[in-house]
Structures are given as C-alpha cells and as structure tokens.
Enzyme design. Structure first.
Site, PDB file in Angstrom:
ATOM      1  N   GLY A   1       7.093 -30.463  41.280  1.00  0.00           N
ATOM      2  CA  GLY A   1       7.076 -31.452  40.201  1.00  0.00           C
ATOM      3  C   GLY A   1       7.637 -32.754  40.739  1.00  0.00           C
ATOM      4  O   GLY A   1       7.631 -33.012  41.949  1.00  0.00           O
ATOM      5  N   ARG A   2       8.122 -33.567  39.832  1.00  0.00           N
ATOM      6  CA  ARG A   2       8.629 -34.884  40.232  1.00  0.00           C
ATOM      7  C   ARG A   2       9.758 -34.766  41.249  1.00  0.00           C
ATOM      8  O   ARG A   2       9.772 -35.470  42.267  1.00  0.00           O
ATOM      9  CB  ARG A   2       9.182 -35.614  39.017  1.00  0.00           C
ATOM     10  N   ILE A   3      10.714 -33.868  40.969  1.00  0.00           N
ATOM     11  CA  ILE A   3      11.894 -33.797  41.833  1.00  0.00           C
ATOM     12  C   ILE A   3      11.536 -33.175  43.183  1.00  0.00           C
ATOM     13  O   ILE A   3      11.986 -33.646  44.233  1.00  0.00           O
ATOM     14  CB  ILE A   3      13.047 -33.028  41.143  1.00  0.00           C
TER      15      ILE A   3
ATOM     16  N   GLU B   1      27.248 -21.116  33.817  1.00  0.00           N
ATOM     17  CA  GLU B   1      27.988 -22.330  34.136  1.00  0.00           C
ATOM     18  C   GLU B   1      29.035 -22.555  33.058  1.00  0.00           C
ATOM     19  O   GLU B   1      28.692 -22.478  31.889  1.00  0.00           O
ATOM     20  CB  GLU B   1      27.045 -23.536  34.194  1.00  0.00           C
TER      21      GLU B   1
ATOM     22  N   HIS C   1      27.118 -28.911  38.779  1.00  0.00           N
ATOM     23  CA  HIS C   1      25.910 -29.409  38.092  1.00  0.00           C
ATOM     24  C   HIS C   1      25.947 -30.935  37.923  1.00  0.00           C
ATOM     25  O   HIS C   1      26.003 -31.460  36.812  1.00  0.00           O
ATOM     26  CB  HIS C   1      25.731 -28.714  36.732  1.00  0.00           C
TER      27      HIS C   1
ATOM     28  N   THR D   1      19.178 -27.002  43.080  1.00  0.00           N
ATOM     29  CA  THR D   1      19.563 -28.027  42.092  1.00  0.00           C
ATOM     30  C   THR D   1      18.741 -27.848  40.818  1.00  0.00           C
ATOM     31  O   THR D   1      18.646 -28.777  40.021  1.00  0.00           O
ATOM     32  CB  THR D   1      19.311 -29.457  42.639  1.00  0.00           C
ATOM     33  N   SER D   2      18.128 -26.645  40.633  1.00  0.00           N
ATOM     34  CA  SER D   2      17.251 -26.473  39.465  1.00  0.00           C
ATOM     35  C   SER D   2      17.996 -25.783  38.326  1.00  0.00           C
ATOM     36  O   SER D   2      18.625 -26.471  37.506  1.00  0.00           O
ATOM     37  CB  SER D   2      15.983 -25.728  39.877  1.00  0.00           C
ATOM     38  N   ARG D   3      17.975 -24.469  38.310  1.00  0.00           N
ATOM     39  CA  ARG D   3      18.761 -23.708  37.340  1.00  0.00           C
ATOM     40  C   ARG D   3      19.283 -22.467  38.047  1.00  0.00           C
ATOM     41  O   ARG D   3      18.561 -21.859  38.858  1.00  0.00           O
ATOM     42  CB  ARG D   3      17.910 -23.280  36.141  1.00  0.00           C
TER      43      ARG D   3
HETATM   44  C1  GLV Z   1      19.739 -31.206  34.602  1.00  0.00           C
HETATM   45  O1  GLV Z   1      19.934 -30.139  35.108  1.00  0.00           O
HETATM   46  C2  GLV Z   1      18.620 -31.521  33.796  1.00  0.00           C
HETATM   47  O2  GLV Z   1      17.823 -30.618  33.488  1.00  0.00           O
HETATM   48  O3  GLV Z   1      18.488 -32.695  33.439  1.00  0.00           O
HETATM   49  C1  GLV Z   2      11.382 -32.947  36.995  1.00  0.00           C
HETATM   50  O1  GLV Z   2      11.288 -34.041  36.445  1.00  0.00           O
HETATM   51  C2  GLV Z   2      10.316 -32.278  37.698  1.00  0.00           C
HETATM   52  O2  GLV Z   2       9.188 -32.297  37.160  1.00  0.00           O
HETATM   53  O3  GLV Z   2      10.564 -31.767  38.799  1.00  0.00           O
END
Ligand code: GLV
Ligand code: GLV
Length: 312
Positions: free
Chosen positions: A154-156, A254, A273, A223-225
C-alpha cells in the site's frame, strides 16, 4: 449542533474548529476512556473521534442510536467493527496519506537501528563502557546492497520501497495473498518489513513456519499491527537464533506488559507505536479526522472513508 465525543486531546488547531460548530467533548485524561466510559459517551453522541486504542465493537455501536460517523485518528481501523457500522449506515473514516512518509521513515529508522545496533551502542556509551576504539565492537549488518523484503504494497509499503532504493538495497515485494512469492521473499531477504492492515487474513501471517524460512541473520521490522506477527513464535525464533533480530513499533497487546516473555528475547528493539509521531503527520491526521466528522454529520461522503465502505 451535533454532539461529538473525542477520545483524546489532539495536536494542532483542528479540534478548535470542530468545537466552534458542534458541541464537542474532549476526554481530558492522559489515559483513554475505558470501554464502558466510551460506550456511555457514545450512547448520546452523533459522532465519535477515536484513537486506534479505542475498541468500537458491535455492542458499542448498538448502544449508540444517534451515531452517524466514526472518525478514527489512524490509517488502521481494525479497532472498529466496520461491518456493524455499515449495517447501521454509520460512516467510518480513517487518516491515510497524512502519515505515509512519517511511518516509512520510522520503519527505515528501525531497520537502520537494528542493523547497526544503535540503541545498544548508545546505551553502552552512556553507561561509561566506551573504553577504546574496538575493531570488533558492535559489528552489525550492511544496509547498502542488502535485500529488503516488503510485505504489503500500500502507500506505506511503497514509501518504504523508495527508501530502500535510495539506500542501494535490492527489493523483493509481495502482497500477502501470493504465498509462493511470500516464501521466496522470506527465504531471501536480509530485512523483512511488514506493511499490512490487520485483518482475519493477515492475523499471525508471520508465524513459526514463516520465521523458519527466514535467514538466521535476517531482521524483522513491524510498523503495521502487532497481531500480524505470532509473538510467541517470534520470541522463540529470536531466542534460538533462528532469525537475527526484530524491531517492532507495534505489539499485541499494546502496551506490551512488563511481564511479557517477548521482553526476554535477545536482539529485540521495541518502540511504543510511534510510526506517525511527527508534528506534521499528527496535526494533519487531526485535520482529516475532523473533516471526516464534519462530512459525516452532514450526511456527505467522507473525504477519507475506509476502503471497505468506499467500495474499493
Ligand atoms: C497507526 O498505527 C495508524 O494506523 O495510523
Ligand atoms: C497506508 O496508508 C497504506 O495503505 O499502507
């Protein structure tokens, strides 16, 4: 004037704008409302502005007859039962875009820190253990020329790929559904970085079997979940040297309790986080969340409606 409940004070001017037009209650404490407190507030609210740490489940939604919109202050929305909201015609919004680059920066910072043992080395210097220049002190892994495996594009994930390219890394990428591609990536990558939403399909995506495919020198970055990784399997893989290290911005639960066995694992870096924790990102997220609330109260499509509702 509609009644809006906001579960925490947010940075920037956005909430002021909200309170000028609607009866806005901002939870004043430094710790979040409990589930019961949130449910009580939701019971007579038209809109909720929630954090990723607030659970908004079907029971809470059923107990909130006036609710028209839930604006989550996060890109992830696994804390919200979107199906229950959709069934009631409640719009759900999130805050993508605003935090894409900040989160990719943090993911890359974790990669660099783990590769070059920065936190360990800094701690040792501060503790007065810096006696001399050591030919073999704090030797780590090369980043330049190493293979970066990105799971979730995705974007990240794409922003992380651009960083890897800039650092002269080889890239391997995959979406989760493609399991042969995933196996190839896991067995080849020196760094594996996770950029997926938490869904039933990605829960414990990285478990015992996947960790066993990774190189003994490989470093896992999340860095996701937290729920995307099976933490019991991760603790074991770190302790037995099956993988080289892990750097986590997210855990399950968390905060990670001090008694959690994962803390005993070697070569583990955990930060609380902070992926989106820059002034710009967090202020922009507040702007988007407020814009989502305002649109939802007017019955208009949200500027950022969650993909499952926006039909994409
Ligand atoms: C952070 O973890 C978010 O989902 O914005
Ligand atoms: C978050 O914005 C993603 O799409 O990875």
């Amino acid at each position: 004037m509609a009644r809006v409940f906001v579960t925490r004070q947010l940075p920037g001017p956005a909430l002021e704008r909200l309170s000028q037009t609607h009866e806005t209650t901002v939870w004043p404490e430094s710790l979040p409302p409990t589930y019961e407190q949130l449910r009580n507030q939701a019971a007579d609210s038209d809109a909720l502005l929630t954090l990723l740490s607030d659970r908004v489940d079907a029971a809470l939604i059923a107990a909130a007859p006036r609710l028209k919109v839930i604006a989550n202050y996060a890109v992830g929305f696994d804390n919200i039962d979107v199906d229950a909201a959709t069934a009631r015609g409640i719009a759900v919004g999130n805050t993508p875009d605003a935090l894409t680059e900040a989160t990719a920066d943090l993911a890359f910072a974790l990669l660099m820190s783990a590769a070059r043992r920065i936190t360990e080395a800094a701690q040792s210097a501060r503790q007065g253990l810096w006696k001399t220049w050591e030919p073999t002190g704090f030797l780590g892994a090369d980043v330049y020329g190493a293979t970066l495996g990105i799971i979730g594009l995705g974007r990240i994930g794409q922003a992380m790929a651009r960083r890897g390219q800039g650092f002269g890394m080889e890239l391997l990428t995959t979406e989760t559904r493609d399991s042969s591609n995933l196996e190839h990536l896991l067995s080849r990558a020196d760094f594996v970085s996770l950029h997926l939403p938490l869904t039933p399909g990605t829960h414990h995506l990285i478990g015992e079997r996947e960790l066993a495919l990774m190189k003994p020198t490989a470093i896992l970055i999340n860095t996701s979940r937290g729920g995307v990784v099976d933490q019991v399997a991760l603790a074991r893989a770190l302790s037995t040297g099956q993988i080289g290290g892990a750097a986590l911005d997210v855990t399950d639960p968390e905060p990670l309790p001090p008694s959690d066995p994962l803390w005993q694992a070697p070569n583990l870096l955990v930060v609380p986080h902070i992926g989106s924790a820059t002034w710009t990102a967090r202020e922009r997220m507040a702007e988007i969340a407020v814009a989502n609330v305002l649109a939802g109260l007017e019955g208009a499509p949200l500027p950022y409606q969650v993909p499952t509702q926006a039909g994409s």
